[in-house]
Design an enzyme around this catalytic site. Structure first.
Site, short mmCIF file in Angstrom:
data_model
loop_
_atom_site.label_atom_id
_atom_site.label_comp_id
_atom_site.label_asym_id
_atom_site.label_seq_id
_atom_site.Cartn_x
_atom_site.Cartn_y
_atom_site.Cartn_z
N ASP A 166 0.87 -1.16 0.00
CA ASP A 166 0.00 0.00 0.00
C ASP A 166 0.92 1.23 0.00
O ASP A 166 2.07 1.13 0.41
CB ASP A 166 -0.86 -0.05 1.26
CG ASP A 166 -1.51 1.28 1.56
OD1 ASP A 166 -2.22 1.77 0.68
OD2 ASP A 166 -1.29 1.81 2.66
N ASP A 190 -1.63 -0.56 5.85
CA ASP A 190 -1.89 0.05 7.16
C ASP A 190 -3.35 0.36 7.40
O ASP A 190 -3.80 0.46 8.53
CB ASP A 190 -1.11 1.36 7.29
CG ASP A 190 -1.67 2.44 6.37
OD1 ASP A 190 -1.96 2.11 5.20
OD2 ASP A 190 -1.84 3.58 6.81
N ASP A 226 -7.15 -1.54 3.46
CA ASP A 226 -6.23 -2.61 3.10
C ASP A 226 -6.62 -3.95 3.70
O ASP A 226 -6.03 -4.98 3.39
CB ASP A 226 -4.81 -2.28 3.60
CG ASP A 226 -4.27 -1.03 2.96
OD1 ASP A 226 -4.52 -0.83 1.76
OD2 ASP A 226 -3.61 -0.25 3.68
P1 ADP Z 1 -3.69 4.15 0.01
O1 ADP Z 1 -4.29 3.01 -0.70
O2 ADP Z 1 -2.51 4.73 -0.71
O3 ADP Z 1 -3.37 3.89 1.45
P2 ADP Z 1 -6.30 5.18 0.54
O4 ADP Z 1 -6.99 4.10 -0.20
O5 ADP Z 1 -6.34 5.14 2.01
O6 ADP Z 1 -4.79 5.33 0.03
O7 ADP Z 1 -6.88 6.55 0.09
C1 ADP Z 1 -7.11 6.80 -1.27
C2 ADP Z 1 -7.65 8.17 -1.46
O8 ADP Z 1 -8.92 8.29 -0.87
C3 ADP Z 1 -6.81 9.21 -0.84
O9 ADP Z 1 -5.73 9.60 -1.67
C4 ADP Z 1 -7.83 10.33 -0.66
O10 ADP Z 1 -7.97 11.02 -1.87
C5 ADP Z 1 -9.10 9.58 -0.35
N1 ADP Z 1 -9.32 9.49 1.10
C6 ADP Z 1 -9.27 8.39 1.87
N2 ADP Z 1 -9.53 8.68 3.16
C7 ADP Z 1 -9.71 10.02 3.20
C8 ADP Z 1 -9.99 10.94 4.26
N3 ADP Z 1 -10.11 10.57 5.54
N4 ADP Z 1 -10.12 12.23 3.94
C9 ADP Z 1 -9.99 12.64 2.69
N5 ADP Z 1 -9.72 11.83 1.66
C10 ADP Z 1 -9.59 10.54 1.90
MG MG Z 2 -2.75 3.25 3.51
#
Ligand code: ADP
Ligand code: MG
Length: 635
Positions: A324, A523, A527
């Site tokens: 991730d 994390d 995921d």
């Molecule tokens: P990754 O897979 O890299 O860990 P996430 O799936 O957690 O990223 O998040 C993907 C996208 O979703 C973020 O880049 C953001 O645009 C949006 N996002 C997720 N959670 C939040 C939040 N709490 N506030 C604002 N945007 C969010």
């Molecule tokens: Mg993450």
């Protein structure tokens, strides 16, 4: 082997001492000088009683209550058989060596097993709580509640998980993460239970009671999974059981056979007893747990917790690693880099609203926004009924209507028009954009940038060096951001997957698993499905979310990615040592059996070979205890 009976465990060294002393008296009488009559017999009696009776009792109890034939019983039978045919000294040698090796074995294995429990000892008994009226009071840590304020003096251990609210100083987190470099903490930083406040006076707001804090969670992780035995461990257990019965029956059959071919009774019994010892699978049974327990313990000291031996063994076979991005390869400490307010609202209002929504999220983005609002002394807007859609963002209500914060996908779902010219620059930048709106109206946007962890590049490099098939990044973030980070980390273009929903991560992991075992490192809440789907799920232990931890088989207490590579190396080394041990133990057993069958092997030699082999495999396994997972090789 004997069960973990604590009283017997504590007595074991004494009993072993008595057995060896008794044997020594008998040996002196036989080979050095003739002692007054009766001394040698008394010595032998002591050796038999101290060396044989306790094992016989535990073994019989096990046979009775669990219907399991303990190998210890074979040793006692062999010793009795030796005594029966007029070779009591040989029997005593057997009991003494057996007792000695199993005491050593217990000690060593106990050391390996106690790594995590030792953490319990690091918990302070009490903490200095500041009451609402300003007075301070020493209270037992079990009385600390969420929201309490605790004062930490220099040198004090952090009593429960909390957040620093006053003061600034270094905390030594090595007890939890294995990292020896102290971490600087400012107000807003998390402090973990059992870490040590080095040099400042800090005030801490309690976030979790002791029953949910880091140590309790680590212990739960490790104990919950102790039943998850490695396949090789199951093999050696199974083998030990079946084979012990076979050895017993086989020895009886050979005894009858020896009598049949004309040996006299005593000779036949002596040779059958020799065979019994030669063929006993002690070394086979202990060879796997000796390696696995040592490795688990070495890993735990380095801040990598495995939920049991199975995960360790699977990790050794992994062909590809999927990561991730946000909070895993990147620091999880993102920074707010820009703010755009539309339609006449002020930037501060936008940030206050954003902070109010993000109060309810554990996401690294949320953390960045909250900190930015705090730095500007803004009061977060009151937002209730917040729901989180993983990989999109949050929606809630501020009394006037629906408010939301999230990515393009969420904005589109809310029906917002994001074509505003003031936003044009944001969208092609390599930063994460958080849109904020009310109903279908876009109010503004913030940009957030995170950067790779310092250890990510080296960690990936080390995995690559160990011949990992594929290293893949999977993120819910936008492609430009994903590519910027991926490029910095040396990932190949084709291995960077962006704009993913949680289900997409699962599908990608499933596709990868067609080419061999897959480990997924993540994390977040988003995921957890991928962590569960992967052959080995690896969660960020301290910074990660609770759900991710539960779905995973491995927790990285240290967020150092080089530790991950080191743990992978350790797992491969463990697999190698297990193979060595099993080969050696089975081989040695075969040689001894052939000796007993065809070459008139004397009982003492069989005993020596058998116990020597057992000690060797245990020592070989214990080498893993000193694996340098703490000091990953530099590149
Ligand atoms: P990754 O897979 O890299 O860990 P996430 O799936 O957690 O990223 O998040 C993907 C996208 O979703 C973020 O880049 C953001 O645009 C949006 N996002 C997720 N959670 C939040 C939040 N709490 N506030 C604002 N945007 C969010
Ligand atoms: Mg993450």
């Amino acid at each position: 082997m004997t069960t973990d009976d604590s009283l017997l465990d504590r007595l074991a060294p004494v009993l072993t001492g008595l057995t060896v002393a008794g044997l020594a008296v008998a040996l002196v009488d036989r080979f050095l000088l003739t002692l007054p009559p009766g001394n040698a017999t008394a010595g032998l009696a002591v050796a038999y009683l101290a060396g044989g009776v306790p094992s016989a009792l535990t073994a019989l109890r096990e046979l009775w209550s669990e219907r399991k034939l303990d190998i210890d019983l074979l040793m006692v039978i062999a010793a009795l058989a030796a005594a029966g045919v007029g070779a009591p000294l040989e029997g005593a040698v057997l009991l003494a060596l057996f007792s000695l090796s199993s005491t050593l074995e217990h000690r060593a294995m106990g050391k390996a097993r106690r790594a995590v429990e030792a953490l319990m000892a690091l918990r302070p008994q009490s903490a200095l709580r500041r009451n609402a009226d300003g007075t301070t009071e020493d209270v037992p840590i079990a009385d600390l509640r969420r929201g309490d304020t605790v004062i930490l003096r220099p040198g004090a251990r952090v009593p429960v998980d909390g957040v620093v609210i006053e003061g600034e100083g270094s905390i030594d987190e090595s007890s939890i993460t294995g990292e020896s470099v102290p971490v600087h903490k400012r107000p807003g930083a998390k402090a973990h239970e059992a870490t040590v406040n080095l040099n400042a006076i800090l005030s801490l707001r309690v976030e979790r009671p002791v029953s949910d804090s880091t140590v309790a969670r680590m212990i739960a992780l490790v104990t919950e999974a102790q039943s998850m035995k490695a396949p090789s461990e199951r093999f050696s257990d199974w083998f030990g059981q079946r084979y012990t019965v076979a050895v017993l029956v086989g020895s009886i059959l050979f005894f009858l056979f020896f009598v049949r071919i004309g040996l006299d009774m005593d000779d036949a019994l002596y040779r059958a007893a020799t065979l019994l010892v030669a063929a006993s699978p002690c070394a086979v049974v202990i060879s796997v747990p000796a390696a696995i327990l040592s490795a688990l313990s070495a890993a735990a000291r380095g801040g990598v917790l495995f939920k049991g031996g199975a995960a360790l063994e699977t990790l050794a076979d992994v062909r590809s690693f999927a990561f991730d991005k946000t909070g895993t390869l990147t620091t999880g400490r993102a920074e707010l880099t820009g703010l755009v307010a539309l339609d006449g609202s002020g930037e501060e209002d936008i940030l206050a609203l954003l902070a109010g929504i993000e109060m309810h999220s554990e996401h690294p983005i949320a953390d960045a926004i909250r900190r930015a609002a705090q730095d500007r002394s803004l009061t977060p807007a009151a937002v209730a009924e917040v729901t989180n859609t993983p990989s999109e963002g949050l929606t809630g209500s501020d009394g006037l209507g629906t408010v939301w914060a999230g990515n393009l996908r969420l904005a589109a779902r809310m029906g917002a028009d994001i074509g505003h010219s003031a936003l044009a620059g944001l969208q092609d930048g390599a930063q994460t954009v958080v849109y904020v709106g009310r109903g279908n109206r876009l109010l503004g946007a913030a940009t957030v940038a995170d950067r790779p962890r310092d250890s990510s590049y080296d960690g990936l490099q080390a995995l690559r060096a160990s011949g990992m098939g594929r290293l893949v990044m999977m993120t819910g973030d936008r492609r430009p951001v994903a590519e910027r980070i991926g490029r910095d980390l040396g990932l190949q273009q084709g291995e960077i997957h962006a704009d993913l929903l949680p289900g997409d991560k699962v599908r990608l992991v499933a596709a990868l698993s067609e080419q061999g075992r897959v480990a997924f490192v993540g994390d977040g809440v988003n995921d957890s499905a991928a962590l569960a789907r992967a052959d080995v799920g690896i969660a960020m232990g301290v910074a990660g979310s609770e759900v991710a931890l539960q779905a995973a088989e491995v927790a990285l207490m240290s967020d150092n990615m080089e530790r991950l590579a080191a743990a992978h190396r350790l797992s491969r080394r463990t697999a190698r040592i297990i193979r060595q041990n099993l080969t050696f133990a089975l081989g040695a057993m075969m040689v001894l059996v052939v000796g007993g069958l065809f070459f008139d092997l004397p009982l003492p030699l069989a005993v020596l070979g058998h116990e020597g082999g057992t000690v060797l495999v245990v020592l070989n396994g214990l080498r893993l205890l000193f694996d340098p997972i703490r000091h990953p090789a530099r590149h």
